[in-house]
Enzyme design. Structure first.
Site, PDB file in Angstrom:
ATOM      1  N   ASP A  97       0.875  -1.113   0.127  1.00  0.00           N
ATOM      2  CA  ASP A  97       0.082  -0.128   0.140  1.00  0.00           C
ATOM      3  C   ASP A  97       0.874   1.298  -0.049  1.00  0.00           C
ATOM      4  O   ASP A  97       1.755   1.376   0.573  1.00  0.00           O
ATOM      5  CB  ASP A  97      -0.891   0.037   1.103  1.00  0.00           C
ATOM      6  CG  ASP A  97      -0.401  -0.156   2.467  1.00  0.00           C
ATOM      7  OD1 ASP A  97       0.630  -0.708   2.480  1.00  0.00           O
ATOM      8  OD2 ASP A  97      -0.783   0.233   3.481  1.00  0.00           O
ATOM      9  N   GLU A 163      -0.488  -2.251   5.069  1.00  0.00           N
ATOM     10  CA  GLU A 163       0.408  -2.118   6.449  1.00  0.00           C
ATOM     11  C   GLU A 163       0.315  -0.710   7.145  1.00  0.00           C
ATOM     12  O   GLU A 163       0.487  -0.588   8.425  1.00  0.00           O
ATOM     13  CB  GLU A 163       1.805  -2.414   5.919  1.00  0.00           C
ATOM     14  CG  GLU A 163       2.745  -2.404   6.769  1.00  0.00           C
ATOM     15  CD  GLU A 163       3.447  -1.254   7.466  1.00  0.00           C
ATOM     16  OE1 GLU A 163       3.811  -1.441   8.838  1.00  0.00           O
ATOM     17  OE2 GLU A 163       3.254  -0.080   6.834  1.00  0.00           O
ATOM     18  N   GLU A 164      -0.159   0.346   6.477  1.00  0.00           N
ATOM     19  CA  GLU A 164      -0.167   1.701   6.886  1.00  0.00           C
ATOM     20  C   GLU A 164      -1.266   1.756   7.784  1.00  0.00           C
ATOM     21  O   GLU A 164      -1.382   2.984   8.428  1.00  0.00           O
ATOM     22  CB  GLU A 164      -0.133   2.788   5.846  1.00  0.00           C
ATOM     23  CG  GLU A 164       1.294   2.820   4.897  1.00  0.00           C
ATOM     24  CD  GLU A 164       2.485   3.186   5.861  1.00  0.00           C
ATOM     25  OE1 GLU A 164       2.388   3.634   6.956  1.00  0.00           O
ATOM     26  OE2 GLU A 164       3.499   3.089   5.257  1.00  0.00           O
ATOM     27  N   HIS A 395       7.596   8.623   4.623  1.00  0.00           N
ATOM     28  CA  HIS A 395       6.364   9.608   4.778  1.00  0.00           C
ATOM     29  C   HIS A 395       6.473  11.022   4.657  1.00  0.00           C
ATOM     30  O   HIS A 395       5.600  11.821   5.078  1.00  0.00           O
ATOM     31  CB  HIS A 395       6.043   9.179   6.285  1.00  0.00           C
ATOM     32  CG  HIS A 395       5.489   7.843   6.552  1.00  0.00           C
ATOM     33  ND1 HIS A 395       4.490   7.376   7.318  1.00  0.00           N
ATOM     34  CD2 HIS A 395       6.027   6.750   6.165  1.00  0.00           C
ATOM     35  CE1 HIS A 395       4.342   6.024   7.118  1.00  0.00           C
ATOM     36  NE2 HIS A 395       5.308   5.595   6.575  1.00  0.00           N
TER      37      HIS A 395
END
Length: 423
Positions: A97, A163-164, A395
């Site tokens: 993702d 996963e986030e 990020h």
């Protein structure tokens, strides 16, 4: 009869333990891995929405003759490669993702995707390297599928969504994959995962036994006071004052109670909501934050003390307060025996001087949920141009990695598989 059986075992073992030389195949597959990575980078998808990504992964695995299961944990893909000889089951995991981040790079394959996330218009970007993880595992799957005659056991390729973290109100990620049986049928004996790192030089690998990434808890504190006019605080109970005292008190758990010589720990309040007007002491306040821990006993102690402190501080100032915790990830805990067993493989592939012991990080990873059930080994792969002193943080809109680091990821995951299953 016994002699014939012994001969069969010896012949099987010698075939299985034969050292493959894949140097030429590694060099040939590098361009494909980079091409896949660029395609995923240019076409990122958010958590639980990785529909096109999953379709491309499944098509590739099917083309290799690998048994494929789609729709696992909504958009996950699982491939099963059975070696020609019986043995253990190894799982290799990649997250797929992207993040709600608008890319600021000038890459020719930069993301131009725009969407709406929680009511806000935003770009979508692989700002943490999951595109590289996906491409690396696709390359690993292709190489292993060519040499199934050399595999004693089974390889399970886990392409994990979210996963986030799944969107609010949805399940997802490693937890949902486990719930749907990804570690069963056949039962996994060990699992491996990697994460590319923009601050680690290309060609190097960092690892740690035991806790390498933190358990992440989200907490919400609700403080109840008594509303009154701002000019007459004595006639009410100020929840904002109580909130300030609670925040101050919580930090003493870290500075005065946690054994920081053992492991790091963090308590952060990231959001405070209270009041509507400058001259009104409100009735309530809400605090939202995170706790990061690397040791199970320390985590238990910190959560217990946070609960006690929140309630008693509020009571001391005439109010009430409750605290609730939501687990986001467990401790990413590398099994000591597994690390000791497989570290020589990584050192052989990367070069002993390029494999370095690291200190734990307070970031979190839901790979940790797999490790709660089966022994796991999670490590960091270099993605920074050697000699560069300015990393591109994860990020962020500027996140960038050096694609020359991908090939080492393919080599390590491939060789770990052969060595774990065949030895």
């Amino acid at each position: 009869m016994k002699l014939r059986l012994l001969l069969y075992v010896l012949l099987s073992s010698s075939a299985c333990f034969a050292q493959l030389n894949l140097d030429q195949e590694y060099q040939e597959i590098e361009a494909k891995v980079i091409e896949w990575r660029r395609d995923f980078h240019q076409n990122p998808e958010l958590s639980n929405r990785e529909f096109n990504t999953a379709e491309k992964i499944a098509a590739h695995l099917e083309s290799l003759g690998i048994e494929v299961q789609t729709g696992v944990a909504k958009t996950g893909v699982v491939g099963l490669l059975k070696g020609d000889l019986p043995g253990k089951v190894i799982a290799l995991r990649a997250d797929i993702d992207a993040l709600p981040v608008t890319e600021r790079n000038d890459l020719p394959f930069k993301s131009e995707v725009v969407t709406e996330f929680l009511g806000t218009k935003t770009g979508v970007m692989h700002a943490c390297g999951h595109d590289t993880h996906t491409a690396i595992l696709m390359g690993t799957a292709e190489l292993l599928s060519r040499h199934k005659d050399q595999i004693r056991g089974t390889v399970k390729f886990i392409f994990q969504p979210a996963e986030e973290g799944p969107p609010p109100g949805e399940e997802g990620g490693a937890k949902l994959m486990i719930k749907e049986g990804v570690l069963d049928n056949p039962k996994v004996d060990a699992i491996f995962g990697l994460h590319i790192n923009s601050g680690t030089p290309v060609g190097t690998i960092k690892y740690k036994t035991e806790g390498i990434m933190a358990a992440v808890e989200r907490f919400v504190i609700n403080v109840k006071g008594k509303q009154t006019h701002g000019s007459q605080p004595w006639s009410g109970v100020d929840p904002i004052l109580i909130s300030a005292k609670i925040i101050d008190g919580l930090q003493t758990i870290i500075s005065r109670e946690a054994r920081l010589i053992d492991e790091a720990a963090v308590i952060t309040v990231g959001k405070i909501t209270s009041g509507v007007r400058f001259n009104i002491i409100p009735e309530s306040a809400e605090l939202i934050g995170t706790v990061r821990t690397l040791d199970p006993k320390m985590k238990e102690m910190i959560i217990r003390r946070m609960t006690e402190m929140t309630e008693t501080i509020a009571e001391a100032y005439g109010g009430e307060a409750t605290i609730e915790f939501q687990n986001n990830t467990s401790i990413t805990y590398n099994d000591v025996a597994l690390v000791n067993q497989m570290l020589p493989t990584i050192q052989r592939v990367a070069g002993e001087d390029n494999v370095n012991l690291m200190k734990a990080t307070t970031g979190g990873e839901d790979f940790s949920y797999f490790q709660e059930i089966v022994p796991g080994f999670y490590f960091f792969l270099g993605g920074m141009t050697p000699g560069n002193t300015n990393a591109f943080p994860h990020h962020t809109p500027d996140f960038k990695i050096d694609e020359r680091g991908l090939l080492l990821g393919v080599k390590v995951m491939t060789e770990l598989t052969f060595d774990y299953l065949n030895h």
